[in-house]
Structures are given as C-alpha cells and as structure tokens.
Write a protein that holds these residues in place. Structure first.
Motif, PDB file in Angstrom:
ATOM      1  N   ALA A 143       0.387  -0.781   0.459  1.00 26.15           N
ATOM      2  CA  ALA A 143       0.237   0.372  -0.050  1.00 26.15           C
ATOM      3  C   ALA A 143       1.294   1.159   0.237  1.00 26.15           C
ATOM      4  O   ALA A 143       0.618   2.513  -0.749  1.00 26.15           O
ATOM      5  N   THR A 144       1.604   1.137   0.978  1.00 20.56           N
ATOM      6  CA  THR A 144       3.167   2.925   1.336  1.00 20.56           C
ATOM      7  C   THR A 144       3.546   2.720  -0.322  1.00 20.56           C
ATOM      8  O   THR A 144       3.813   3.679  -1.373  1.00 20.56           O
ATOM      9  N   ALA A 145       4.269   1.482  -0.653  1.00 21.34           N
ATOM     10  CA  ALA A 145       4.538   1.747  -1.884  1.00 21.34           C
ATOM     11  C   ALA A 145       3.927   1.943  -2.996  1.00 21.34           C
ATOM     12  O   ALA A 145       4.222   3.074  -4.181  1.00 21.34           O
ATOM     13  N   ARG A 146       3.150   1.829  -3.329  1.00 22.45           N
ATOM     14  CA  ARG A 146       1.492   2.400  -3.901  1.00 22.45           C
ATOM     15  C   ARG A 146       1.193   4.104  -4.511  1.00 22.45           C
ATOM     16  O   ARG A 146       1.501   4.177  -5.700  1.00 22.45           O
ATOM     17  N   LEU A 147       0.646   3.784  -2.943  1.00 22.45           N
ATOM     18  CA  LEU A 147       0.016   5.610  -2.978  1.00 22.45           C
ATOM     19  C   LEU A 147       1.155   6.328  -2.186  1.00 22.45           C
ATOM     20  O   LEU A 147       1.325   7.389  -2.819  1.00 22.45           O
ATOM     21  N   ILE A 148       2.106   6.313  -1.545  1.00 19.38           N
ATOM     22  CA  ILE A 148       3.210   7.099  -1.879  1.00 19.38           C
ATOM     23  C   ILE A 148       4.276   7.810  -2.753  1.00 19.38           C
ATOM     24  O   ILE A 148       4.510   8.501  -3.145  1.00 19.38           O
ATOM     25  N   PHE A 149       4.955   6.211  -3.505  1.00 18.78           N
ATOM     26  CA  PHE A 149       5.340   7.060  -4.698  1.00 18.78           C
ATOM     27  C   PHE A 149       4.530   6.307  -6.181  1.00 18.78           C
ATOM     28  O   PHE A 149       5.133   6.452  -7.458  1.00 18.78           O
ATOM     29  N   ASP A 150       3.421   6.477  -6.215  1.00 25.44           N
ATOM     30  CA  ASP A 150       2.667   6.756  -7.253  1.00 25.44           C
ATOM     31  C   ASP A 150       2.463   5.263  -7.938  1.00 25.44           C
ATOM     32  O   ASP A 150       2.699   5.516  -9.016  1.00 25.44           O
ATOM     33  N   LEU A 151       3.048   4.713  -7.230  1.00 20.19           N
ATOM     34  CA  LEU A 151       4.114   3.534  -8.645  1.00 20.19           C
ATOM     35  C   LEU A 151       2.831   3.062  -9.668  1.00 20.19           C
ATOM     36  O   LEU A 151       1.780   2.367  -9.545  1.00 20.19           O
ATOM     37  N   LYS A 152       3.590   2.860 -10.333  1.00 22.18           N
ATOM     38  CA  LYS A 152       2.426   2.458 -12.008  1.00 22.18           C
ATOM     39  C   LYS A 152       3.360   0.670 -13.044  1.00 22.18           C
ATOM     40  O   LYS A 152       4.891   1.293 -12.434  1.00 22.18           O
ATOM     41  N   PRO A 153       2.826   0.360 -12.874  1.00 24.27           N
ATOM     42  CA  PRO A 153       3.621  -0.922 -13.887  1.00 24.27           C
ATOM     43  C   PRO A 153       4.688  -0.775 -15.385  1.00 24.27           C
ATOM     44  O   PRO A 153       5.772  -0.914 -15.321  1.00 24.27           O
TER      45      PRO A 153
END
Length: 533
Positions: A172-182
């Motif tokens: 969750a933190t990687a996706r939301l804090i770094f706005d990670l996309k594939p």
C-alpha cells in the motif's frame, strides 16, 4: 529463477520455518534468494554485506540458520570484497549451518575455496533444479523474515516481521506514496541488507509490478556523476535515496547532475534520517528542477513500512518535514510524563494504534520486546525518536532520543562500539556519542581512557579505529578518538554522555549538578577549544 532457487533450498533440506541467512552483494541473486525463501515459507535473515566476521557469526547463531547463501565476492570502488572468506571464518563457530550456497559474482579472477560436502555453487545447483515450485500455504502471522538492528544494550535485536501484515503495508505505501505504476522504473539506493531494501527494493515495488533498478557499488565510482548517469541511461522514473547522499551531492556541486538528462524522473523520495531544509530544497530544485514532488518518509526497521510521509499531489510539503501520518497510522508526541506535548515542543514520538507491518516480537526475546517498545508508555509503541508537531499538524523528526546513533542512515549502537573498544587490551574505559555531522547526520566520537603506561598517540588512535571497524564493520568505525584521563560521571558512577555531546559539539553545558568531578569536564573542554561559545 525464484522457483528454481526455491527448489535448490528444498533440496538442501530447508523446510517451512527453517531460517536461511543471506550475506551477499547487491546482485540479482540477492532478491531472488529472498523471494525463494518466502515461496517455501523459510524466514530469511539478511546480513549487510559490509558487516564483519563477528557480526555475521552472531546473527547466524542467534537465528540458528540452517543454510547460508553468500557469494564469492562483491565489487566496491573497483576492489573485490571477499565475502566468501568472511563467511568461512564466521562459520568456524556456527554449528547450525549445514550447507552454504555460493553465487558466482567475481569468477575466475579470484580463488574461492569450497568446503567439500558443505559448499555448493549457485549456478550449478540452479541448473539442475526444476522450474515448478508451488508456493507454501502461509498464515498471515507466519514469520516472513528476521532482520537485525542495533540495540541500546549492545546486542542486536532480531526484528520479526510476518507475512500478511508486512506485505499489506509495503504494498500500500509503495503504491500510494510513490504513485507506482507498472511502467515505472524505481530506484531505491539502499542496500537490501537494511529494511529499506527489503521493503522498497524487493517486496513493495515488485508487488506493484514496477521494474526495480539494482545497483552494486558506490556513488563516486568511477566518477561522482555515477548516480545521475545511471538515471540517464536507464530512464529511472522514481528515485529514493538518503539525506546523507543528498548532502554529499550538494558538496560535489550542481554541475554534475546538470550535465545529465534527468527528464525521466517524475518523483523523488528521501529515507533513513531527518533531512535538513537546505538539503531538501537542493534536491527539489537541482534534481527535481523545482517541479517534482519530494516525499520525505519516516519509518523504522520495526515499523516495516513508511509511517509518516506526504502523499504526492495531495499533501502540501514543507522542506524538512515528513508532514503527516499515512492514512490509517495514528501517532502522537508525548512529554516525559506521558501527556501529549503541546505544539512546538519536542517529545517522544509514539504510535498509538496497531498498524499492518508492525514487528510482532524480537526473535527469541519477547521480554526484551516488551521492555524496549512498550514499557515506557504502557499501551503505545515507543519509537525511540524525538519529534515536534507544528501548528499545521506536520511532524518534524529530531533523531534518536536514546543511545543509538544514526550514521549515514544506519543505526549504530553506542554500547556496541564501547564494548568493542573495551575489548582492546590497552583500553580501560570508553564512552561513545554521536556528534552532529553535516553529511552523515551523526559521526561516532569515542572518548577513551587508556590503561596505565599506554601512550595516547595518533598512531594508537588509528589502531583503535581499525580494531572497531574489523570487529563490527566499517560503518561502525569511530571518526574521532579522544584520549582522556577520566570520563565525566555522576556520583553513582554513570557516564554522563549528554555532557560529552555538549562538549563535542561546542554547546553550553547542561545540568552538571550530579557531576562527581567537575575538573574532568574542564579538561575535556580545553581539548575541544577552550571557553564556552
């Protein structure tokens, strides 16, 4: 490759629950080893590749590892680090290790002794392994890994993280804090030997389908523009590094990143220690061209994932502040008596409610877990960090409040250094403090009382520095050694490290009413430049 190496581990007798120690350079086999352990339910315990023989041995023995995964060597500033030789020496007194898997990194340019019946080459074992390995069914509370961090008593603590909560938190933190996309290419410059590498090189980004860049080496080899050339060449989109590195880049000058194409970057992050506003602004303006969001993140080995950080595009930032807790994280700042600290007053940062990635205990030491984290303020988690909350509810981290130094992003125990120094036959007594350092955050300074008849020479100081580095690893090497006839102590005999910090940093001395011998402090102040400023 993960499935094949998982089968290698199973062929060596590794079953669910067995511990595997990993001591490797930053090569692809390292994350492969972690993921293979996770696949078969064997908790991994990664030991930073810069640690010494004794540090490696202590960690292997404490977790009772069944297998050690290492490499013939690694590269550092153009030189080979002989990891296999260090591992062999550590294993001379590590009775639980049955097998050693050795990845071939250096190859034919170095001799690698292999112990018959114990050591096997990674590439040979993997070539013979099957490609199918069904994942082991795991309960959410089954242990995923053990990671050792410095303790104020001098003995490393085995932080125990579990499968379900930890993975939920880092995903969750990687996706939301770094706005990670594939499509992202994510570069976290930490070593996987630290929790930042576990969470934001391996588990967080990969669970979000991002591509991860792995780098072995130093930021100044072969040249000081190395990081910027890597970003340019590989089109890195998200860059996550430490304030120590940023302050070093500042000293080297803006012309180095200015000579590289950094247009692929879209988000910047910082981790490992509080960042000063000047470094934050340089990072934002020089690397981010004044346009990219900067996420200053606060968290710990114990928390497993980021706890306080801005969300890019949502939370306005302030240079030097980690801003606000991540959604679902509840923190507070307390006074000594456990009451909430008012706005603007430094206090103890605590977490007041459970969170997904929280450590479940310390490996084989539940009592220490309760004492270290839960006894100071019953019912809340004590982080050990100081913080201030401003009028907007933003958190400003102030560093450690105990005897753990934060040196270049690494937790280093003052007690561990003191114990190492006192083991030297010429040292009678030692006290270590962390002195403020513009690049590393804190710099280890050791005050040493020598045994009778030993001369306090510069050569002897250099020898003691080398002794500590060999015993604990280079990151623990004291930057300064100050010889003194005595140490400032209370009347009950306790060393007053607070006064030593004041002296080392040239500050006005704090309360000295409990000092047993004021002449000791006077002598030390004279060594550090005389009168109070």
């Amino acid at each position: 490759e993960v499935r094949k190496f998982a089968n290698v581990l199973k062929s060596l007798g590794v079953n669910k629950g067995d511990r595997v120690s990993i001591y490797m350079p930053m090569i692809p086999e390292l994350p492969i080893a972690l993921l293979a352990c996770a696949r078969i339910g064997a908790p991994h315990s990664v030991v930073f590749g810069g640690f010494s023989v004794e540090s490696l041995r202590e960690r292997i023995n404490h977790c009772e590892a069944k297998v050690l995964v290492t490499a013939d060597g690694g590269w550092r500033r153009g030189h080979v680090v002989n990891l296999k030789a260090i591992a062999d020496e550590a294993l001379q007194d590590a009775p639980t290790v049955e097998k050693v898997v050795v990845a071939r990194r250096i190859g034919d340019s170095m001799q690698t002794p292999m112990t018959e019946g114990r050591d096997i080459w990674w590439h040979e074992a993997a070539a013979a392994a099957g490609t199918e390995c069904p994942p082991e069914p795991m309960d959410a509370e089954d242990t995923l890994f053990i990671l050792y961090t410095s303790g104020s008593t001098g003995k490393p603590k085995g932080i125990q993280h579990t499968t379900g909560g930890y993975l939920t938190g880092v995903h969750a933190t990687a996706r939301l804090i770094f706005d990670l996309k594939p499509h992202d290419i994510f570069w976290c410059t930490a070593d996987i030997g630290w929790v930042t590498g576990h969470s934001y090189i391996v588990y967080g980004p990969l669970s979000n389908c991002a591509t991860v860049l792995l780098y072995e080496g130093a930021p100044d080899t072969p040249a000081r523009d190395r990081f910027w050339r890597v970003i340019e060449r590989h089109k890195v989109t998200v860059f996550y590094t430490a304030p120590t590195a940023i302050r070093t880049f500042m000293k080297w000058g803006a012309d180095l990143p200015g000579g590289c194409d950094l247009s692929s970057l879209r988000l910047l992050g910082t981790v490992g220690e509080p960042i000063n506003p000047e470094a934050w602004l340089w990072y934002h303006q020089t690397i981010g061209k004044g346009a990219l969001p900067v996420v200053d993140t606060w968290w710990q080995t114990e928390t497993g994932h980021i706890m306080i950080s801005p969300l890019p595009g949502i939370v306005p930032t302030k240079p030097g502040s980690a801003t606000r807790p991540f959604p679902g994280i509840f923190v507070d700042i307390l006074n000594d008596d456990g009451t909430p600290a008012p706005v603007g007053r430094k206090g103890y940062l605590v977490v007041t409610r459970p969170w997904p990635g929280m450590l479940r205990t310390l490996w084989k030491d539940d009592a220490r877990y309760q004492q270290v984290y839960w006894s100071r303020f019953p019912g809340v988690y004590l982080t050990g960090d100081g913080a201030v909350r401003d009028q907007d509810g933003y958190y400003w981290l102030m560093g450690r409040v105990d005897d753990i130094m934060l040196v270049a992003g690494h937790n280093v125990s003052t007690m561990e250094l003191e114990s190492a120094l006192v083991e030297h036959p010429t040292v009678a007594e030692a006290a270590v403090i962390g002195k403020a350092h513009e690049v590393k955050g804190q710099s280890p300074v050791a005050f040493v009382t020598l045994r009778e008849g030993v001369a306090p020479t510069p050569e002897h100081a250099a020898a003691l520095k080398s002794f500590v580095a060999k015993k604990l690893g280079p990151v623990c090497r004291p930057d300064e050694i100050i010889f003194t006839a005595d140490l400032p102590k209370t009347r009950s005999g306790k060393i007053m490290r607070r006064l030593l910090r004041d002296i080392a940093e040239g500050r006005v001395l704090g309360d000295t009413t409990t000092l047993a011998d004021a002449s000791v402090v006077a002598d030390l102040r004279e060594k550090f430049g005389g009168d109070e400023q």
